[in-house]
Design a protein around this motif. Structure first.
Motif, PDB file in Angstrom:
ATOM      1  N   LEU A 164     -36.374  18.960 -11.414  1.00 58.59           N
ATOM      2  CA  LEU A 164     -35.724  17.778 -11.965  1.00 58.59           C
ATOM      3  C   LEU A 164     -34.897  18.171 -13.185  1.00 58.59           C
ATOM      4  O   LEU A 164     -35.389  18.899 -14.055  1.00 58.59           O
ATOM      5  CB  LEU A 164     -36.784  16.750 -12.383  1.00 58.59           C
ATOM      6  N   VAL A 165     -33.672  17.698 -13.250  1.00 51.52           N
ATOM      7  CA  VAL A 165     -32.788  18.004 -14.372  1.00 51.52           C
ATOM      8  C   VAL A 165     -32.155  16.717 -14.872  1.00 51.52           C
ATOM      9  O   VAL A 165     -31.363  16.084 -14.153  1.00 51.52           O
ATOM     10  CB  VAL A 165     -31.693  19.011 -13.965  1.00 51.52           C
ATOM     11  N   GLU A 166     -32.493  16.360 -16.109  1.00 52.00           N
ATOM     12  CA  GLU A 166     -31.947  15.140 -16.705  1.00 52.00           C
ATOM     13  C   GLU A 166     -30.622  15.414 -17.413  1.00 52.00           C
ATOM     14  O   GLU A 166     -30.359  16.539 -17.863  1.00 52.00           O
ATOM     15  CB  GLU A 166     -32.918  14.547 -17.747  1.00 52.00           C
ATOM     16  N   SER A 167     -29.817  14.368 -17.517  1.00 46.56           N
ATOM     17  CA  SER A 167     -28.562  14.436 -18.263  1.00 46.56           C
ATOM     18  C   SER A 167     -28.171  13.029 -18.677  1.00 46.56           C
ATOM     19  O   SER A 167     -28.785  12.051 -18.236  1.00 46.56           O
ATOM     20  CB  SER A 167     -27.454  15.075 -17.422  1.00 46.56           C
ATOM     21  N   SER A 204     -24.801   0.808 -24.536  1.00 46.24           N
ATOM     22  CA  SER A 204     -25.524   1.153 -23.314  1.00 46.24           C
ATOM     23  C   SER A 204     -25.410   2.646 -23.041  1.00 46.24           C
ATOM     24  O   SER A 204     -24.444   3.290 -23.459  1.00 46.24           O
ATOM     25  CB  SER A 204     -24.944   0.385 -22.119  1.00 46.24           C
ATOM     26  N   LEU A 205     -26.387   3.161 -22.347  1.00 46.42           N
ATOM     27  CA  LEU A 205     -26.372   4.543 -21.881  1.00 46.42           C
ATOM     28  C   LEU A 205     -26.898   4.572 -20.457  1.00 46.42           C
ATOM     29  O   LEU A 205     -27.725   3.742 -20.076  1.00 46.42           O
ATOM     30  CB  LEU A 205     -27.259   5.439 -22.743  1.00 46.42           C
ATOM     31  N   ARG A 206     -26.438   5.540 -19.688  1.00 45.46           N
ATOM     32  CA  ARG A 206     -26.947   5.742 -18.341  1.00 45.46           C
ATOM     33  C   ARG A 206     -27.434   7.169 -18.221  1.00 45.46           C
ATOM     34  O   ARG A 206     -26.646   8.113 -18.332  1.00 45.46           O
ATOM     35  CB  ARG A 206     -25.864   5.475 -17.296  1.00 45.46           C
ATOM     36  N   LEU A 207     -28.711   7.321 -18.041  1.00 46.65           N
ATOM     37  CA  LEU A 207     -29.303   8.635 -17.866  1.00 46.65           C
ATOM     38  C   LEU A 207     -29.377   8.977 -16.386  1.00 46.65           C
ATOM     39  O   LEU A 207     -29.571   8.086 -15.547  1.00 46.65           O
ATOM     40  CB  LEU A 207     -30.711   8.668 -18.467  1.00 46.65           C
ATOM     41  N   SER A 208     -29.245  10.254 -16.083  1.00 45.47           N
ATOM     42  CA  SER A 208     -29.343  10.722 -14.697  1.00 45.47           C
ATOM     43  C   SER A 208     -30.408  11.791 -14.588  1.00 45.47           C
ATOM     44  O   SER A 208     -30.679  12.509 -15.557  1.00 45.47           O
ATOM     45  CB  SER A 208     -27.999  11.304 -14.234  1.00 45.47           C
ATOM     46  N   CYS A 209     -30.986  11.899 -13.415  1.00 46.94           N
ATOM     47  CA  CYS A 209     -31.974  12.933 -13.134  1.00 46.94           C
ATOM     48  C   CYS A 209     -31.703  13.457 -11.726  1.00 46.94           C
ATOM     49  O   CYS A 209     -31.952  12.753 -10.741  1.00 46.94           O
ATOM     50  CB  CYS A 209     -33.378  12.374 -13.243  1.00 46.94           C
ATOM     51  N   ALA A 225     -28.734   9.559  -1.270  1.00 40.75           N
ATOM     52  CA  ALA A 225     -27.795  10.542  -0.719  1.00 40.75           C
ATOM     53  C   ALA A 225     -27.562  11.689  -1.703  1.00 40.75           C
ATOM     54  O   ALA A 225     -27.344  12.832  -1.300  1.00 40.75           O
ATOM     55  CB  ALA A 225     -26.476   9.868  -0.380  1.00 40.75           C
ATOM     56  N   LYS A 226     -27.621  11.366  -2.999  1.00 45.65           N
ATOM     57  CA  LYS A 226     -27.395  12.381  -4.024  1.00 45.65           C
ATOM     58  C   LYS A 226     -28.691  12.919  -4.596  1.00 45.65           C
ATOM     59  O   LYS A 226     -28.666  13.797  -5.464  1.00 45.65           O
ATOM     60  CB  LYS A 226     -26.536  11.803  -5.155  1.00 45.65           C
ATOM     61  N   ASN A 227     -29.829  12.373  -4.156  1.00 41.34           N
ATOM     62  CA  ASN A 227     -31.125  12.765  -4.727  1.00 41.34           C
ATOM     63  C   ASN A 227     -31.097  12.673  -6.243  1.00 41.34           C
ATOM     64  O   ASN A 227     -31.552  13.590  -6.951  1.00 41.34           O
ATOM     65  CB  ASN A 227     -31.505  14.188  -4.309  1.00 41.34           C
ATOM     66  N   THR A 228     -30.542  11.575  -6.740  1.00 43.51           N
ATOM     67  CA  THR A 228     -30.401  11.400  -8.175  1.00 43.51           C
ATOM     68  C   THR A 228     -31.021  10.082  -8.612  1.00 43.51           C
ATOM     69  O   THR A 228     -30.778   9.042  -7.992  1.00 43.51           O
ATOM     70  CB  THR A 228     -28.930  11.457  -8.598  1.00 43.51           C
ATOM     71  N   LEU A 229     -31.799  10.160  -9.669  1.00 44.64           N
ATOM     72  CA  LEU A 229     -32.447   9.004 -10.279  1.00 44.64           C
ATOM     73  C   LEU A 229     -31.648   8.597 -11.509  1.00 44.64           C
ATOM     74  O   LEU A 229     -31.124   9.476 -12.216  1.00 44.64           O
ATOM     75  CB  LEU A 229     -33.880   9.373 -10.674  1.00 44.64           C
ATOM     76  N   TYR A 230     -31.561   7.312 -11.764  1.00 43.60           N
ATOM     77  CA  TYR A 230     -30.813   6.821 -12.914  1.00 43.60           C
ATOM     78  C   TYR A 230     -31.679   5.891 -13.763  1.00 43.60           C
ATOM     79  O   TYR A 230     -32.591   5.238 -13.261  1.00 43.60           O
ATOM     80  CB  TYR A 230     -29.574   6.055 -12.463  1.00 43.60           C
TER      81      TYR A 230
END
Length: 125
Positions: A4-7, A17-22, A74-79
């Motif tokens: 897992l890699v957060e950004s 506001s902020l949007r975090l991704s994992c 589809a991107k295997n990404t959590l927000y």
């Protein structure tokens, strides 16, 4: 384990506001929980929000309404979208993944066997 890699962290003004991704490597669980935790200096790690493999979500009661968790399969990404930022949101934010065992828990970080290294969020007033 899942990698897992957060950004998406950074500095922001209160009220913004902020949007975090994992980004997650291939999930190996048949059913899973993915969650966001945060830890402020001198405080314990606390669960913020979860989403399970069915798309069901849950939030820490204190943050429901300001935080929105979502996942792009589809991107295997959590927000994690954080709205109406407050200085008390300042913390390191971590994403975590673990097998679904009938429910997803924000109270027990031990239920998650994969963790990212975190992304720092700093909110100024």
């Amino acid at each position: 384990q899942v990698q897992l890699v957060e950004s998406g962290g950074g500095s922001a003004q209160a009220g913004g506001s902020l949007r975090l991704s994992c980004a997650a490597s291939q999930l190996t669980y048949n059913r899973y929980c993915m969650s966001w935790f945060r830890q402020a200096p001198g405080k314990e790690r606390e669960g913020v929000a979860y989403i399970n493999s069915n798309g069901n979500t849950g939030y820490a009661t204190s943050e429901e309404g300001r935080f929105i968790i979502s996942k792009d399969n589809a991107k295997n990404t959590l927000y994690l979208e954080i709205n109406s930022l407050k200085p008390e949101d300042t913390a390191m934010y971590y994403c975590a993944a673990g097998p679904w065992v009938g429910y997803c828990s924000l109270a027990d970080p031990g239920r998650y066997d994969s963790w990212g290294r975190g992304t720092q969020v700093t909110v100024s007033s």
